[in-house]
Design a protein around this motif. Structure first.
Motif, PDB file in Angstrom:
ATOM      1  N   PRO A  61      -4.251   5.661  -2.536  1.00 49.91           N
ATOM      2  CA  PRO A  61      -5.206   5.233  -3.564  1.00 49.91           C
ATOM      3  C   PRO A  61      -5.214   3.723  -3.821  1.00 49.91           C
ATOM      4  O   PRO A  61      -6.197   3.185  -4.318  1.00 49.91           O
ATOM      5  CB  PRO A  61      -4.744   5.992  -4.819  1.00 49.91           C
ATOM      6  CG  PRO A  61      -4.072   7.211  -4.266  1.00 49.91           C
ATOM      7  CD  PRO A  61      -3.369   6.725  -3.024  1.00 49.91           C
ATOM      8  N   ARG A  62      -4.148   3.019  -3.454  1.00 51.13           N
ATOM      9  CA  ARG A  62      -4.079   1.565  -3.680  1.00 51.13           C
ATOM     10  C   ARG A  62      -4.278   0.768  -2.392  1.00 51.13           C
ATOM     11  O   ARG A  62      -4.111  -0.439  -2.378  1.00 51.13           O
ATOM     12  CB  ARG A  62      -2.721   1.201  -4.288  1.00 51.13           C
ATOM     13  CG  ARG A  62      -2.445   1.870  -5.613  1.00 51.13           C
ATOM     14  CD  ARG A  62      -1.107   1.473  -6.205  1.00 51.13           C
ATOM     15  NE  ARG A  62       0.034   1.651  -5.340  1.00 51.13           N
ATOM     16  CZ  ARG A  62       0.711   2.784  -5.172  1.00 51.13           C
ATOM     17  NH1 ARG A  62       0.336   3.875  -5.815  1.00 51.13           N
ATOM     18  NH2 ARG A  62       1.746   2.848  -4.363  1.00 51.13           N
ATOM     19  N   MET A  63      -4.637   1.442  -1.308  1.00 51.16           N
ATOM     20  CA  MET A  63      -4.664   0.819   0.003  1.00 51.16           C
ATOM     21  C   MET A  63      -6.082   0.410   0.397  1.00 51.16           C
ATOM     22  O   MET A  63      -7.028   1.181   0.259  1.00 51.16           O
ATOM     23  CB  MET A  63      -4.107   1.826   1.021  1.00 51.16           C
ATOM     24  CG  MET A  63      -3.757   1.235   2.355  1.00 51.16           C
ATOM     25  SD  MET A  63      -3.023   2.496   3.438  1.00 51.16           S
ATOM     26  CE  MET A  63      -1.454   2.750   2.621  1.00 51.16           C
ATOM     27  N   SER A  64      -6.205  -0.803   0.904  1.00 52.00           N
ATOM     28  CA  SER A  64      -7.490  -1.262   1.422  1.00 52.00           C
ATOM     29  C   SER A  64      -7.658  -0.761   2.857  1.00 52.00           C
ATOM     30  O   SER A  64      -6.684  -0.380   3.508  1.00 52.00           O
ATOM     31  CB  SER A  64      -7.541  -2.792   1.410  1.00 52.00           C
ATOM     32  OG  SER A  64      -6.672  -3.311   2.416  1.00 52.00           O
ATOM     33  N   PRO A  65      -8.889  -0.784   3.371  1.00 56.05           N
ATOM     34  CA  PRO A  65      -9.079  -0.398   4.775  1.00 56.05           C
ATOM     35  C   PRO A  65      -8.237  -1.251   5.736  1.00 56.05           C
ATOM     36  O   PRO A  65      -7.682  -0.716   6.694  1.00 56.05           O
ATOM     37  CB  PRO A  65     -10.580  -0.609   5.005  1.00 56.05           C
ATOM     38  CG  PRO A  65     -11.190  -0.369   3.658  1.00 56.05           C
ATOM     39  CD  PRO A  65     -10.186  -0.967   2.694  1.00 56.05           C
ATOM     40  N   ALA A  66      -8.105  -2.537   5.463  1.00 53.73           N
ATOM     41  CA  ALA A  66      -7.303  -3.410   6.335  1.00 53.73           C
ATOM     42  C   ALA A  66      -5.823  -3.029   6.274  1.00 53.73           C
ATOM     43  O   ALA A  66      -5.135  -3.006   7.309  1.00 53.73           O
ATOM     44  CB  ALA A  66      -7.493  -4.875   5.940  1.00 53.73           C
ATOM     45  N   GLU A  67      -5.328  -2.714   5.086  1.00 53.76           N
ATOM     46  CA  GLU A  67      -3.930  -2.297   4.952  1.00 53.76           C
ATOM     47  C   GLU A  67      -3.689  -0.970   5.681  1.00 53.76           C
ATOM     48  O   GLU A  67      -2.654  -0.794   6.327  1.00 53.76           O
ATOM     49  CB  GLU A  67      -3.540  -2.172   3.479  1.00 53.76           C
ATOM     50  CG  GLU A  67      -3.471  -3.501   2.760  1.00 53.76           C
ATOM     51  CD  GLU A  67      -3.385  -3.349   1.251  1.00 53.76           C
ATOM     52  OE1 GLU A  67      -2.706  -4.183   0.627  1.00 53.76           O
ATOM     53  OE2 GLU A  67      -4.000  -2.410   0.699  1.00 53.76           O
ATOM     54  N   TYR A  68      -4.645  -0.064   5.571  1.00 55.69           N
ATOM     55  CA  TYR A  68      -4.519   1.207   6.284  1.00 55.69           C
ATOM     56  C   TYR A  68      -4.426   0.956   7.785  1.00 55.69           C
ATOM     57  O   TYR A  68      -3.535   1.479   8.456  1.00 55.69           O
ATOM     58  CB  TYR A  68      -5.695   2.138   5.959  1.00 55.69           C
ATOM     59  CG  TYR A  68      -5.699   3.380   6.813  1.00 55.69           C
ATOM     60  CD1 TYR A  68      -4.828   4.429   6.542  1.00 55.69           C
ATOM     61  CD2 TYR A  68      -6.546   3.500   7.917  1.00 55.69           C
ATOM     62  CE1 TYR A  68      -4.803   5.573   7.331  1.00 55.69           C
ATOM     63  CE2 TYR A  68      -6.531   4.636   8.712  1.00 55.69           C
ATOM     64  CZ  TYR A  68      -5.655   5.660   8.418  1.00 55.69           C
ATOM     65  OH  TYR A  68      -5.625   6.787   9.208  1.00 55.69           O
ATOM     66  N   GLN A  69      -5.355   0.178   8.311  1.00 53.85           N
ATOM     67  CA  GLN A  69      -5.354  -0.094   9.748  1.00 53.85           C
ATOM     68  C   GLN A  69      -4.054  -0.762  10.188  1.00 53.85           C
ATOM     69  O   GLN A  69      -3.509  -0.443  11.236  1.00 53.85           O
ATOM     70  CB  GLN A  69      -6.563  -0.949  10.141  1.00 53.85           C
ATOM     71  CG  GLN A  69      -7.871  -0.206  10.129  1.00 53.85           C
ATOM     72  CD  GLN A  69      -7.854   1.014  11.038  1.00 53.85           C
ATOM     73  OE1 GLN A  69      -7.299   1.025  12.131  1.00 53.85           O
ATOM     74  NE2 GLN A  69      -8.491   2.093  10.572  1.00 53.85           N
ATOM     75  N   GLN A  70      -3.541  -1.673   9.385  1.00 54.25           N
ATOM     76  CA  GLN A  70      -2.294  -2.350   9.721  1.00 54.25           C
ATOM     77  C   GLN A  70      -1.136  -1.353   9.787  1.00 54.25           C
ATOM     78  O   GLN A  70      -0.341  -1.375  10.722  1.00 54.25           O
ATOM     79  CB  GLN A  70      -1.987  -3.443   8.698  1.00 54.25           C
ATOM     80  CG  GLN A  70      -0.708  -4.193   8.993  1.00 54.25           C
ATOM     81  CD  GLN A  70      -0.406  -5.249   7.957  1.00 54.25           C
ATOM     82  OE1 GLN A  70      -0.989  -5.269   6.874  1.00 54.25           O
ATOM     83  NE2 GLN A  70       0.517  -6.131   8.285  1.00 54.25           N
ATOM     84  N   MET A  71      -1.052  -0.465   8.806  1.00 52.17           N
ATOM     85  CA  MET A  71       0.053   0.502   8.788  1.00 52.17           C
ATOM     86  C   MET A  71      -0.020   1.486   9.950  1.00 52.17           C
ATOM     87  O   MET A  71       0.995   1.773  10.574  1.00 52.17           O
ATOM     88  CB  MET A  71       0.119   1.253   7.456  1.00 52.17           C
ATOM     89  CG  MET A  71       0.712   0.409   6.342  1.00 52.17           C
ATOM     90  SD  MET A  71       1.061   1.366   4.857  1.00 52.17           S
ATOM     91  CE  MET A  71       2.667   2.055   5.304  1.00 52.17           C
TER      92      MET A  71
END
Length: 186
Positions: free
Chosen positions: A152-162
């Motif tokens: 819920p606190r994750m941006s699309p860029a953060e998701y892709q990075q993880m």
């Protein structure tokens, strides 16, 4: 005595109506049609109360960032197709399920870590949500829960990075601070 007779007749009519409903085929069970509002509300309430009751005594481990990094790969491989992710729409399977799987980036905060663990481990009948306990260890399920709690606190860029940093089989690369696990770890 008259009240007892009236009650008996009312109960009998309810039973007959239920049997007509069950055997008539009237209710559309097709995955192409959504449940009506009453059925959706009733089934949702039953599901929420069941999960909360069954997960009541689950004590989650410390959900670390290392666990979440490992869980990113599990989520991408096994969950994103149905639930989508930040910047990622549901796949064909998720769009074809009725009821629609929740977008966990929007709804994960509605569940405790123990409840999410119970759902992932046991699945939910008649929703398409499988039980992962036969194919995933408790450690892998908790890793997935650790990741889902961040959605819920994750941006699309953060998701892709993880998910990019997640190694084979969902284990974080050692150079990224995770160590995954192998046959020698316990």
């Amino acid at each position: 005595m008259k009240a007892l007779g009236t009650l008996f007749i009312a109960a009998l009519l309810v039973i007959v109506a239920a049997l007509v409903f069950i055997y008539s085929g009237w209710y559309d069970v097709s995955a192409n049609s959504a449940h009506g509002a009453v059925a959706r509300r009733l089934l949702g309430t039953v599901m929420r109360n069941s999960v909360r009751a069954h997960a009541r005594h689950i004590v989650p481990p410390e959900l670390s960032s290392q666990m979440a990094r490992a869980g990113a790969g599990h989520f991408k491989e096994h969950c994103a197709e149905c639930h989508g992710a930040p910047g990622v729409e549901r796949g064909d399977i998720g769009r074809g399920l009725t009821p629609r799987p929740p977008k966990l980036a929007d709804t994960a905060q509605n569940w405790s870590a123990g409840e999410l663990y119970w759902i992932v481990r046991n699945g939910i009948k008649m929703t398409g949500m499988p039980a992962w306990d036969a194919s995933h260890s408790d450690e892998e399920i908790w890793q997935t829960v650790a990741f889902v709690r961040l959605l819920p606190r994750m941006s699309p860029a953060e998701y892709q990075q993880m998910v990019t940093q997640a190694g084979p089989h969902g284990h974080a690369h050692a150079e990224e601070g995770g160590h995954g696990h192998d046959e020698h770890e316990h």
